[in-house]
Design a protein around this motif. Structure first.
Motif, PDB file in Angstrom:
ATOM      1  N   ALA A  24       0.830  -1.202   0.000  1.00 20.09           N
ATOM      2  CA  ALA A  24       0.000   0.000   0.000  1.00 20.09           C
ATOM      3  C   ALA A  24       0.865   1.252   0.000  1.00 20.09           C
ATOM      4  O   ALA A  24       1.871   1.324   0.716  1.00 20.09           O
ATOM      5  CB  ALA A  24      -0.911   0.002   1.228  1.00 20.09           C
ATOM      6  N   THR A  25       0.466   2.225  -0.784  1.00 22.51           N
ATOM      7  CA  THR A  25       1.134   3.530  -0.810  1.00 22.51           C
ATOM      8  C   THR A  25       0.079   4.626  -0.779  1.00 22.51           C
ATOM      9  O   THR A  25      -1.100   4.399  -1.083  1.00 22.51           O
ATOM     10  CB  THR A  25       1.997   3.703  -2.068  1.00 22.51           C
ATOM     11  OG1 THR A  25       1.175   3.560  -3.228  1.00 22.51           O
ATOM     12  CG2 THR A  25       3.116   2.680  -2.108  1.00 22.51           C
ATOM     13  N   THR A  28      -1.558   6.383   5.462  1.00 19.68           N
ATOM     14  CA  THR A  28      -0.913   6.021   6.728  1.00 19.68           C
ATOM     15  C   THR A  28      -1.415   4.634   7.072  1.00 19.68           C
ATOM     16  O   THR A  28      -2.502   4.459   7.617  1.00 19.68           O
ATOM     17  CB  THR A  28      -1.268   7.036   7.825  1.00 19.68           C
ATOM     18  OG1 THR A  28      -0.867   8.348   7.398  1.00 19.68           O
ATOM     19  CG2 THR A  28      -0.542   6.677   9.121  1.00 19.68           C
ATOM     20  N   PHE A  29      -0.602   3.637   6.716  1.00 15.21           N
ATOM     21  CA  PHE A  29      -1.049   2.249   6.695  1.00 15.21           C
ATOM     22  C   PHE A  29      -1.639   1.795   8.028  1.00 15.21           C
ATOM     23  O   PHE A  29      -2.653   1.100   8.057  1.00 15.21           O
ATOM     24  CB  PHE A  29       0.141   1.366   6.306  1.00 15.21           C
ATOM     25  CG  PHE A  29      -0.195  -0.072   6.081  1.00 15.21           C
ATOM     26  CD1 PHE A  29       0.211  -1.045   6.985  1.00 15.21           C
ATOM     27  CD2 PHE A  29      -0.902  -0.469   4.955  1.00 15.21           C
ATOM     28  CE1 PHE A  29      -0.084  -2.390   6.776  1.00 15.21           C
ATOM     29  CE2 PHE A  29      -1.206  -1.807   4.732  1.00 15.21           C
ATOM     30  CZ  PHE A  29      -0.794  -2.760   5.641  1.00 15.21           C
ATOM     31  N   SER A  30      -1.048   2.203   9.115  1.00 13.96           N
ATOM     32  CA  SER A  30      -1.499   1.732  10.425  1.00 13.96           C
ATOM     33  C   SER A  30      -2.881   2.257  10.790  1.00 13.96           C
ATOM     34  O   SER A  30      -3.506   1.756  11.726  1.00 13.96           O
ATOM     35  CB  SER A  30      -0.488   2.122  11.501  1.00 13.96           C
ATOM     36  OG  SER A  30      -0.322   3.528  11.520  1.00 13.96           O
ATOM     37  N   TYR A  32      -5.443   2.046   8.797  1.00 14.20           N
ATOM     38  CA  TYR A  32      -6.384   1.362   7.921  1.00 14.20           C
ATOM     39  C   TYR A  32      -6.550  -0.105   8.302  1.00 14.20           C
ATOM     40  O   TYR A  32      -5.569  -0.811   8.571  1.00 14.20           O
ATOM     41  CB  TYR A  32      -5.910   1.424   6.465  1.00 14.20           C
ATOM     42  CG  TYR A  32      -6.141   2.764   5.817  1.00 14.20           C
ATOM     43  CD1 TYR A  32      -5.374   3.869   6.176  1.00 14.20           C
ATOM     44  CD2 TYR A  32      -7.132   2.926   4.860  1.00 14.20           C
ATOM     45  CE1 TYR A  32      -5.589   5.101   5.592  1.00 14.20           C
ATOM     46  CE2 TYR A  32      -7.348   4.153   4.262  1.00 14.20           C
ATOM     47  CZ  TYR A  32      -6.571   5.241   4.633  1.00 14.20           C
ATOM     48  OH  TYR A  32      -6.795   6.461   4.044  1.00 14.20           O
ATOM     49  N   ARG A  53      -6.921  -2.573  12.458  1.00 13.76           N
ATOM     50  CA  ARG A  53      -5.773  -1.706  12.699  1.00 13.76           C
ATOM     51  C   ARG A  53      -4.908  -2.237  13.831  1.00 13.76           C
ATOM     52  O   ARG A  53      -3.691  -2.084  13.822  1.00 13.76           O
ATOM     53  CB  ARG A  53      -6.243  -0.279  13.009  1.00 13.76           C
ATOM     54  CG  ARG A  53      -6.982   0.370  11.871  1.00 13.76           C
ATOM     55  CD  ARG A  53      -7.149   1.856  12.028  1.00 13.76           C
ATOM     56  NE  ARG A  53      -7.912   2.246  13.191  1.00 13.76           N
ATOM     57  CZ  ARG A  53      -8.634   3.363  13.237  1.00 13.76           C
ATOM     58  NH1 ARG A  53      -8.692   4.149  12.170  1.00 13.76           N
ATOM     59  NH2 ARG A  53      -9.280   3.689  14.335  1.00 13.76           N
ATOM     60  N   ARG A  76      -0.210  -8.554   8.789  1.00 15.47           N
ATOM     61  CA  ARG A  76       0.194  -7.252   8.285  1.00 15.47           C
ATOM     62  C   ARG A  76       1.537  -6.863   8.876  1.00 15.47           C
ATOM     63  O   ARG A  76       1.861  -7.250   9.999  1.00 15.47           O
ATOM     64  CB  ARG A  76      -0.853  -6.174   8.605  1.00 15.47           C
ATOM     65  CG  ARG A  76      -1.068  -5.877  10.062  1.00 15.47           C
ATOM     66  CD  ARG A  76      -2.287  -4.959  10.267  1.00 15.47           C
ATOM     67  NE  ARG A  76      -2.083  -3.659   9.645  1.00 15.47           N
ATOM     68  CZ  ARG A  76      -3.078  -2.835   9.327  1.00 15.47           C
ATOM     69  NH1 ARG A  76      -4.332  -3.188   9.570  1.00 15.47           N
ATOM     70  NH2 ARG A  76      -2.818  -1.657   8.773  1.00 15.47           N
ATOM     71  N   ASN A  78       3.225  -3.321   9.417  1.00 19.84           N
ATOM     72  CA  ASN A  78       3.033  -1.882   9.305  1.00 19.84           C
ATOM     73  C   ASN A  78       4.317  -1.164   8.895  1.00 19.84           C
ATOM     74  O   ASN A  78       4.261  -0.090   8.288  1.00 19.84           O
ATOM     75  CB  ASN A  78       2.503  -1.320  10.615  1.00 19.84           C
ATOM     76  CG  ASN A  78       1.053  -1.701  10.869  1.00 19.84           C
ATOM     77  OD1 ASN A  78       0.354  -2.196   9.975  1.00 19.84           O
ATOM     78  ND2 ASN A  78       0.602  -1.496  12.088  1.00 19.84           N
ATOM     79  N   LYS A  80       6.331  -2.166   6.673  1.00 21.38           N
ATOM     80  CA  LYS A  80       6.471  -2.339   5.223  1.00 21.38           C
ATOM     81  C   LYS A  80       5.226  -1.932   4.459  1.00 21.38           C
ATOM     82  O   LYS A  80       5.171  -2.089   3.235  1.00 21.38           O
ATOM     83  CB  LYS A  80       6.820  -3.793   4.898  1.00 21.38           C
ATOM     84  CG  LYS A  80       8.162  -4.241   5.440  1.00 21.38           C
ATOM     85  CD  LYS A  80       8.467  -5.670   5.032  1.00 21.38           C
ATOM     86  CE  LYS A  80       9.842  -6.106   5.536  1.00 21.38           C
ATOM     87  NZ  LYS A  80      10.169  -7.501   5.141  1.00 21.38           N
ATOM     88  N   ASN A  81       4.215  -1.438   5.172  1.00 19.60           N
ATOM     89  CA  ASN A  81       2.947  -1.055   4.523  1.00 19.60           C
ATOM     90  C   ASN A  81       2.402  -2.194   3.668  1.00 19.60           C
ATOM     91  O   ASN A  81       1.927  -1.976   2.535  1.00 19.60           O
ATOM     92  CB  ASN A  81       3.134   0.189   3.652  1.00 19.60           C
ATOM     93  CG  ASN A  81       3.247   1.463   4.477  1.00 19.60           C
ATOM     94  OD1 ASN A  81       3.371   1.412   5.697  1.00 19.60           O
ATOM     95  ND2 ASN A  81       3.223   2.598   3.821  1.00 19.60           N
ATOM     96  N   THR A  82       2.433  -3.383   4.215  1.00 19.54           N
ATOM     97  CA  THR A  82       2.064  -4.564   3.437  1.00 19.54           C
ATOM     98  C   THR A  82       1.169  -5.491   4.258  1.00 19.54           C
ATOM     99  O   THR A  82       1.399  -5.685   5.451  1.00 19.54           O
ATOM    100  CB  THR A  82       3.317  -5.324   2.978  1.00 19.54           C
ATOM    101  OG1 THR A  82       4.136  -4.460   2.187  1.00 19.54           O
ATOM    102  CG2 THR A  82       2.947  -6.551   2.153  1.00 19.54           C
TER     103      THR A  82
END
Length: 128
Positions: A24-25, A28-30, A32, A53, A76, A78, A80-82
């Protein structure tokens, strides 16, 4: 803008394993919740798994027989936003396009309408 890019799909024999990734780009991944859905030809998109989350997980197999549970694991990273989907003991009926989804709520949803952002999908084909 928010982008979700899935990878890791492919052709595998029944009983095999695959690990899907969704990078994800633009967010703010954390903040979501993240989810995985799948769509087989001629069928509606269906829920596979979600991770909140805070890391809590829900699977489509919650109400299924024990033999179905445990085949899929969502996780998940966080840093690595993955988000990942580990799939084991794959069956031909698992054949579908798998989609990653994101929504800025604590838990996410088990229905497609509950998600704001979608990836382009990755094909998973399980041969018998």
């Amino acid at each position: 803008q928010v982008q979700l890019v899935e990878s890791g799909g492919g052709l595998v024999q029944a009983g095999g394993s695959l690990r899907l990734s969704c990078a994800a780009t633009g967010l703010t991944f954390s903040n979501y919740a993240m989810g995985w859905f799948r769509q087989a030809p001629g069928k509606e998109r269906e829920f596979v798994a979600r991770i909140s989350r805070s890391g809590g997980v829900t699977y489509y197999t919650t109400y299924y027989a024990d033999s179905e549970k445990g085949r899929f694991t969502i996780s998940r990273d966080n840093a690595k936003n993955t988000v990942y989907l580990q799939m084991n003991s794959l069956k031909p009926e698992d054949t579908a396009v798998f989609y990653c989804a994101a929504v800025q709520t604590p838990l996410g949803s088990t229905i497609p309408a509950g998600w704001n952002y979608w990836g382009q999908g990755t094909q998973v084909t399980v041969s018998s």
